[in-house]
Design an enzyme around this catalytic site. Structure first.
Site, PDB file in Angstrom:
ATOM      1  N   GLY A  47     -13.224  -9.281   0.626  1.00  0.00           N
ATOM      2  CA  GLY A  47     -13.197  -8.520   1.877  1.00  0.00           C
ATOM      3  C   GLY A  47     -12.595  -7.128   1.791  1.00  0.00           C
ATOM      4  N   GLU A 102      -5.476  -5.038   0.896  1.00  0.00           N
ATOM      5  CA  GLU A 102      -6.055  -6.129   1.688  1.00  0.00           C
ATOM      6  C   GLU A 102      -6.876  -5.588   2.848  1.00  0.00           C
ATOM      7  OE1 GLU A 102      -6.899  -8.958   1.784  1.00  0.00           O
ATOM      8  OE2 GLU A 102      -5.397 -10.440   1.231  1.00  0.00           O
ATOM      9  N   ASP A 103      -7.868  -6.366   3.252  1.00  0.00           N
ATOM     10  CA  ASP A 103      -8.575  -6.019   4.489  1.00  0.00           C
ATOM     11  C   ASP A 103      -7.800  -6.516   5.706  1.00  0.00           C
ATOM     12  OD1 ASP A 103      -9.075  -8.582   3.634  1.00  0.00           O
ATOM     13  OD2 ASP A 103     -11.143  -8.647   4.310  1.00  0.00           O
ATOM     14  N   ASP A 106      -3.296 -12.269   7.825  1.00  0.00           N
ATOM     15  CA  ASP A 106      -3.393 -13.195   8.951  1.00  0.00           C
ATOM     16  C   ASP A 106      -2.127 -14.073   8.921  1.00  0.00           C
ATOM     17  OD1 ASP A 106      -4.261 -15.093  10.785  1.00  0.00           O
ATOM     18  OD2 ASP A 106      -6.175 -15.453   9.856  1.00  0.00           O
ATOM     19  N   ASP A 162     -16.452 -10.572   6.231  1.00  0.00           N
ATOM     20  CA  ASP A 162     -17.653 -11.382   6.403  1.00  0.00           C
ATOM     21  C   ASP A 162     -17.398 -12.668   7.172  1.00  0.00           C
ATOM     22  OD1 ASP A 162     -16.107 -12.698   4.356  1.00  0.00           O
ATOM     23  OD2 ASP A 162     -17.894 -13.884   3.947  1.00  0.00           O
ATOM     24  N   ARG A 168     -20.810  -8.218   6.205  1.00  0.00           N
ATOM     25  CA  ARG A 168     -19.900  -7.328   5.471  1.00  0.00           C
ATOM     26  C   ARG A 168     -20.317  -5.876   5.585  1.00  0.00           C
ATOM     27  NH1 ARG A 168     -16.368 -10.015   2.184  1.00  0.00           N
ATOM     28  NH2 ARG A 168     -17.134 -11.903   1.184  1.00  0.00           N
TER      29      ARG A 168
HETATM   30  C1  PRP Z   1      -9.123 -13.084   3.949  1.00  0.00           C
HETATM   31  C2  PRP Z   1      -8.480 -11.742   3.708  1.00  0.00           C
HETATM   32  C3  PRP Z   1      -7.168 -12.074   3.062  1.00  0.00           C
HETATM   33  C4  PRP Z   1      -6.848 -13.428   3.638  1.00  0.00           C
HETATM   34  C5  PRP Z   1      -5.761 -13.261   4.668  1.00  0.00           C
HETATM   35  O1  PRP Z   1      -9.791 -13.468   2.786  1.00  0.00           O
HETATM   36  O2  PRP Z   1      -9.263 -10.936   2.872  1.00  0.00           O
HETATM   37  O3  PRP Z   1      -7.274 -12.127   1.664  1.00  0.00           O
HETATM   38  O4  PRP Z   1      -8.032 -13.944   4.247  1.00  0.00           O
HETATM   39  O5  PRP Z   1      -5.379 -14.498   5.203  1.00  0.00           O
HETATM   40  P1  PRP Z   1      -3.890 -15.038   5.185  1.00  0.00           P
HETATM   41  O6  PRP Z   1      -2.980 -13.905   5.571  1.00  0.00           O
HETATM   42  O7  PRP Z   1      -3.956 -16.143   6.220  1.00  0.00           O
HETATM   43  O8  PRP Z   1      -3.594 -15.561   3.828  1.00  0.00           O
HETATM   44  P2  PRP Z   1     -10.896 -14.629   2.730  1.00  0.00           P
HETATM   45  O9  PRP Z   1     -10.242 -15.889   2.294  1.00  0.00           O
HETATM   46  O10 PRP Z   1     -11.645 -14.618   4.019  1.00  0.00           O
HETATM   47  O11 PRP Z   1     -11.834 -14.231   1.534  1.00  0.00           O
HETATM   48  P3  PRP Z   1     -12.899 -13.010   1.400  1.00  0.00           P
HETATM   49  O12 PRP Z   1     -12.101 -11.738   1.511  1.00  0.00           O
HETATM   50  O13 PRP Z   1     -13.463 -13.205   0.038  1.00  0.00           O
HETATM   51  O14 PRP Z   1     -13.925 -13.158   2.504  1.00  0.00           O
END
Ligand code: PRP
Length: 191
Positions: A47, A102-103, A106, A162, A168
């Protein structure tokens, strides 16, 4: 002539222009805080790639982007709580100032896991630059050094983010709504 939209009309939360302006500000802050040695940029794929490339262009020295895969979501819109890290073997972090890109942050589990990993590998410092942060979702207390935007607890897509590999490529950050998607799909199949 009317053109058929390529994707559902999701609500735009942050326009590409807003994002690019804020990314410039973050790059200036990062540069102002940088130490003597070059930063070790670590992008959390998939992401964060779009955000990371923008930031990389704005930082001096065309620093390489090292990739780390950290998956916490599986499919769907709810975090599973597990973080799986897949790291390249040749990540040169010992003694370096690492900047995680990071994107979205959460629950904070991904960044917490990565910080612990890189500090354990001997990094001099580990900071984080994230395009988005959802403070209301945090379960791991974290200090985030560079945050583009704090956002409410909504499932966002676009600008690299995504849903099961879809959306994306959307230029803006939009809010995913299943009924908007379903209406769009119904109309598209009726055309
Ligand atoms: C998303 C985002 C972070 C993570 C944040 O990745 O890119 O890496 O979730 O969540 P957290 O703070 O609860 O740990 P995702 O798992 O969706 O993977 P992707 O970026 O490959 O879609």
């Amino acid at each position: 002539m009317t053109t058929t939209p390529a994707h559902p009309p999701f609500r735009v939360l942050l326009s590409r222009d807003q994002i690019l302006r804020r990314t410039h500000e973050l790059a200036r802050q990062i540069q102002a805080d940088a130490g003597d040695g070059p930063l070790c940029l670590v992008v959390v794929i998939e992401g964060a790639r779009t955000f990371a490339r923008q930031l990389q262009k704005l930082l001096p020295g065309h620093l390489p982007l090292h990739e780390v895969r950290a998956s916490s979501y599986g499919s769907g819109t709810v975090s599973s709580g597990r973080v799986q890290l897949t790291l390249g073997k040749d990540l040169p972090v010992r003694g370096r100032d690492v900047l995680l890109l990071e994107d979205i942050v959460d629950t904070g589990r991904t960044i917490a896991a990565l910080r612990e990993h890189f500090l354990g590998e001997g990094a001099h410092s580990v900071r984080t630059a994230t395009l988005l942060s959802k403070p209301s979702r945090r379960v791991v207390p974290l200090e985030l050094e560079y945050v583009g935007f704090e956002i409410p607890d909504e499932f966002v897509l676009g600008f690299g983010m995504d849903l099961d590999g879809r959306y994306r490529e959307l230029p803006d950050v939009v809010v995913y709504e299943q009924d908007v998607e379903r209406t769009f799909q119904r109309q598209a199949s009726a055309r």
